[in-house]
Design an enzyme around this catalytic site. Structure first.
Site, PDB file in Angstrom:
ATOM      1  N   ASP A  22      37.812  42.014  53.502  1.00 29.96           N
ATOM      2  CA  ASP A  22      36.387  42.322  53.381  1.00 29.96           C
ATOM      3  C   ASP A  22      35.979  43.254  54.519  1.00 29.96           C
ATOM      4  OD1 ASP A  22      33.668  42.313  53.098  1.00 29.96           O
ATOM      5  OD2 ASP A  22      33.405  40.256  53.843  1.00 29.96           O
ATOM      6  N   ASN A  24      32.997  44.911  54.833  1.00 36.72           N
ATOM      7  CA  ASN A  24      31.573  45.017  55.181  1.00 36.72           C
ATOM      8  C   ASN A  24      30.890  43.667  55.368  1.00 36.72           C
ATOM      9  OD1 ASN A  24      31.412  44.129  52.591  1.00 36.72           O
ATOM     10  ND2 ASN A  24      30.038  45.727  51.849  1.00 36.72           N
ATOM     11  N   ASP A  26      30.476  41.002  53.439  1.00 36.99           N
ATOM     12  CA  ASP A  26      29.733  40.260  52.400  1.00 36.99           C
ATOM     13  C   ASP A  26      30.601  39.192  51.733  1.00 36.99           C
ATOM     14  OD1 ASP A  26      31.443  41.719  50.843  1.00 36.99           O
ATOM     15  OD2 ASP A  26      29.901  42.717  49.645  1.00 36.99           O
ATOM     16  N   ASP A  30      37.186  44.703  49.662  1.00 42.59           N
ATOM     17  CA  ASP A  30      36.687  46.010  49.217  1.00 42.59           C
ATOM     18  C   ASP A  30      37.627  47.126  49.697  1.00 42.59           C
ATOM     19  OD1 ASP A  30      36.024  46.266  51.995  1.00 42.59           O
ATOM     20  OD2 ASP A  30      34.180  45.162  51.595  1.00 42.59           O
ATOM     21  N   ASP A  99      45.586  50.424  39.075  1.00 42.14           N
ATOM     22  CA  ASP A  99      45.635  49.687  37.819  1.00 42.14           C
ATOM     23  C   ASP A  99      44.782  50.426  36.800  1.00 42.14           C
ATOM     24  OD1 ASP A  99      46.137  47.318  36.245  1.00 42.14           O
ATOM     25  OD2 ASP A  99      46.057  46.182  38.131  1.00 42.14           O
ATOM     26  N   ASP A 197      47.918  48.184  32.430  1.00 41.54           N
ATOM     27  CA  ASP A 197      47.702  46.791  32.049  1.00 41.54           C
ATOM     28  C   ASP A 197      48.119  46.556  30.588  1.00 41.54           C
ATOM     29  OD1 ASP A 197      46.329  44.252  32.879  1.00 41.54           O
ATOM     30  OD2 ASP A 197      45.047  44.720  31.170  1.00 41.54           O
ATOM     31  N   HIS A 311      48.920  38.305  40.993  1.00 40.58           N
ATOM     32  CA  HIS A 311      47.616  37.637  40.887  1.00 40.58           C
ATOM     33  C   HIS A 311      47.510  36.789  39.618  1.00 40.58           C
ATOM     34  CE1 HIS A 311      47.289  41.183  38.407  1.00 40.58           C
ATOM     35  NE2 HIS A 311      46.270  40.620  37.797  1.00 40.58           N
TER      36      HIS A 311
HETATM   37  C1  NOJ Z   1      46.979  41.483  32.860  1.00 38.61           C
HETATM   38  C2  NOJ Z   1      46.277  41.325  34.165  1.00 38.61           C
HETATM   39  O1  NOJ Z   1      47.223  41.259  35.200  1.00 38.61           O
HETATM   40  C3  NOJ Z   1      45.438  40.074  34.045  1.00 38.61           C
HETATM   41  O2  NOJ Z   1      44.905  39.684  35.286  1.00 38.61           O
HETATM   42  C4  NOJ Z   1      44.381  40.319  32.993  1.00 38.61           C
HETATM   43  O3  NOJ Z   1      43.649  39.131  32.773  1.00 38.61           O
HETATM   44  C5  NOJ Z   1      44.996  40.741  31.651  1.00 38.61           C
HETATM   45  N1  NOJ Z   1      46.009  41.724  31.841  1.00 38.61           N
HETATM   46  C6  NOJ Z   1      43.959  41.290  30.707  1.00 38.61           C
HETATM   47  O4  NOJ Z   1      43.489  42.542  31.137  1.00 38.61           O
HETATM   48 CA    CA Z   2      32.988  43.347  51.104  1.00 37.04          CA
END
Ligand code: NOJ
Ligand code: CA
Length: 493
Positions: A22, A24, A26, A30, A99, A197, A311
């Site tokens: 982060d 800034n 908040d 970012d 992405d 994606d 993630h």
């Molecule tokens: C793959 C992404 O990594 C995931 O986080 C997302 O929910 C789905 N694609 C749909 O966009």
């Molecule tokens: Ca921030």
């Protein structure tokens, strides 16, 4: 002799923008925060970063629902922050891939707003997939029907993910052209490539809508709603545009674990890489399986991607290592000495642990929340619904990066081991592009040698009870467990 590309020679680091740093104050990560931490990444030895979506978005799925493809979400900064990030990273010798979500847009995207208003024949009507009646049994990957009734249109639209993520119709030429223009916009700005994606989910074949997906043990399988005829041609068009710019890297998320389904997307005129889920989404630590996969990928002549966390999954420190530091060190040694392109996920080097979810109030991720709602609608108790949602939620690995832990690393800390491994990889061509010799796995051990550039480096890893027992000589790195047993060794042969 094969000439290796820049992206085959670097270690990437995935930055999940909202929880990285982060800048800034908040409370939300970012782009300024990313700029602030570039020196940390440089010191770690990273040569490329992957930024998860930072575009304007209602964030139903944390940015994977884009409402404006040519800007930065104000929560994450501005276009000039992006430019500064790119310039600073490039000056430091770090490339930046971004992405890009071309399978679907947010339901707030102006295209969808227009589409739902228009009648058949209107310019934007055909940008999405509309049907008068629900045409099939297809389900969203996040649970529930993939078809949503829209009052304004008086029709159903298709969404492979949440109802706020509306699938684009890739059999509409105007959609393809819009998407290529978006890619060109970011390439012109200097992005070094894209992580595409769910690229195998593009809807390219309307006739597939008439096919019911098979049901096995009461669960609908995803068969006709992905890898549709036409998708490879769509990827070809994307590749042609991207590679008309020099030195760009095109990496696809092809949502498959089966190596045979992943690989038709790769090659000349297609994607440069796919995420190797065959290896990356291992559910438990299995040295033999890892060995088998590298043998298979080698036989197929693939220069793979290498990762164990992202993630979208539980952190491998929890999932594979049972929170044992020495196992995390061994997996790091594998990631950074095996053949391929390593992708580290933010915090695995510390290591960060999975977030703990105590009740439904802790479910932030849409997939977890959808699961909870689904079970509640089926009349299940809060407890049962939460239990189901825990299996689906992806909140585990999305906790804020704990920067307090990045102090001067002790010599046996995981961070120190990552740093040393990156240093080894960056300074030994054999570890990047060398060939394999003597891949050997039995029980819980995995051994191999990397050969090239007139050197041979041996990697000996034992994930089980036994120790590595080859002579400890010409050592590049030793890994011990907390009792001082030798579990990993990297040495000159
Ligand atoms: C793959 C992404 O990594 C995931 O986080 C997302 O929910 C789905 N694609 C749909 O966009
Ligand atoms: Ca921030």
């Amino acid at each position: 002799m094969k000439k290796f590309k820049w992206y085959e020679n670097v270690v990437f680091y995935e930055i999940y923008v909202p929880s990285f740093c982060d800048g800034n104050g908040d409370g939300i990560g970012d782009l300024r925060g990313v700029i602030l931490k570039l020196p940390y990444l440089k010191k770690l030895g990273v040569g490329g970063i992957w930024l998860t979506p930072f575009y304007p978005s209602p964030k139903a799925d944390n940015g994977y629902d884009i409402s404006d493809y040519r800007n930065v979400d104000p929560e994450y900064g501005s276009l000039s922050d992006f430019d500064e990030l790119l310039e600073t990273a490039h000056r430091m010798g770090i490339r930046v891939i971004i992405d890009m979500v071309l399978n679907h847009t947010s339901d707030r995207h102006p295209w969808f707003q227009e589409s739902r208003k228009q009648r058949a024949g209107g310019k934007y009507r055909d940008y999405y997939i509309w049907e008068k009646e629900v045409p099939n049994n297809w389900e969203s990957f996040f649970d529930g029907s993939a078809w949503e009734y829209d009052m304004q249109a008086g029709m159903y639209y298709y969404h492979a993910f949440s109802r706020q993520q509306v699938c684009l119709n890739w059999s509409c030429e105007a959609v393809v052209r819009e998407c290529l223009d978006i890619l060109a916009f970011w390439l012109e700005r200097g992005a070094d490539g894209f992580r595409l994606d769910v690229i195998n989910f593009l809807k390219t074949d309307r006739s597939a809508l008439r096919k019911e997906n098979p049901v096995v043990d009461g669960i609908i399988q995803h068969v006709y709603d992905k890898n549709q005829p036409g998708v490879i041609d769509a990827v070809r068009r994307i590749s042609k545009l991207v590679h008309s710019y020099p030195e760009k890297y095109l990496l696809g998320e092809v949502g498959e674990e089966d190596m045979e389904l992943l690989h038709p997307y790769m090659g000349k005129g297609l994607l440069d890489s796919v995420f190797q889920f065959n290896l990356g989404s291992m559910r438990k630590l299995d040295a033999a399986y890892m060995g088998e996969q590298i043998v298979k990928m080698e036989a197929a002549g693939i220069y793979p991607t290498l990762f164990f966390s992202s993630h979208d999954m539980s952190r491998h420190f929890n999932r594979l290592c049972e929170k044992e530091l020495w196992k995390a060190k061994l997996l790091a040694a594998f990631l950074l000495t095996a053949k391929g392109i390593p992708f580290l996920y933010q915090g695995e080097e510390l290591p960060m642990e999975d977030e703990v979810l105590n009740g439904s109030g802790d479910l932030k991720d849409i997939q977890g929340r959808y699961g909870f709602e689904k079970k509640k609608k089926e009349g299940k108790s809060d407890e049962e619904a939460f239990f189901y949602a825990l299996e689906r939620s992806r909140d585990y690995s999305r906790g804020m990066m704990d920067w307090n832990r990045v102090n001067e690393p002790e010599s046996d800390s995981l961070l120190h081991v990552y740093q040393r491994l990156l240093e080894l990889r960056n300074s030994h061509a054999s570890l990047r592009t060398g060939s394999y010799e003597g891949i050997d796995f039995s029980g819980e051990s995995l051994y191999y040698q990397r050969v090239g550039n007139q050197e041979k480096i041996g990697v000996y890893l034992n994930f089980g009870k036994l120790n590595v027992n080859v002579p400890v000589q010409n050592v590049l790195l030793e890994i011990q467990d907390e009792d001082g047993n030798l579990k990993g060794l990297i040495r000159y042969e």
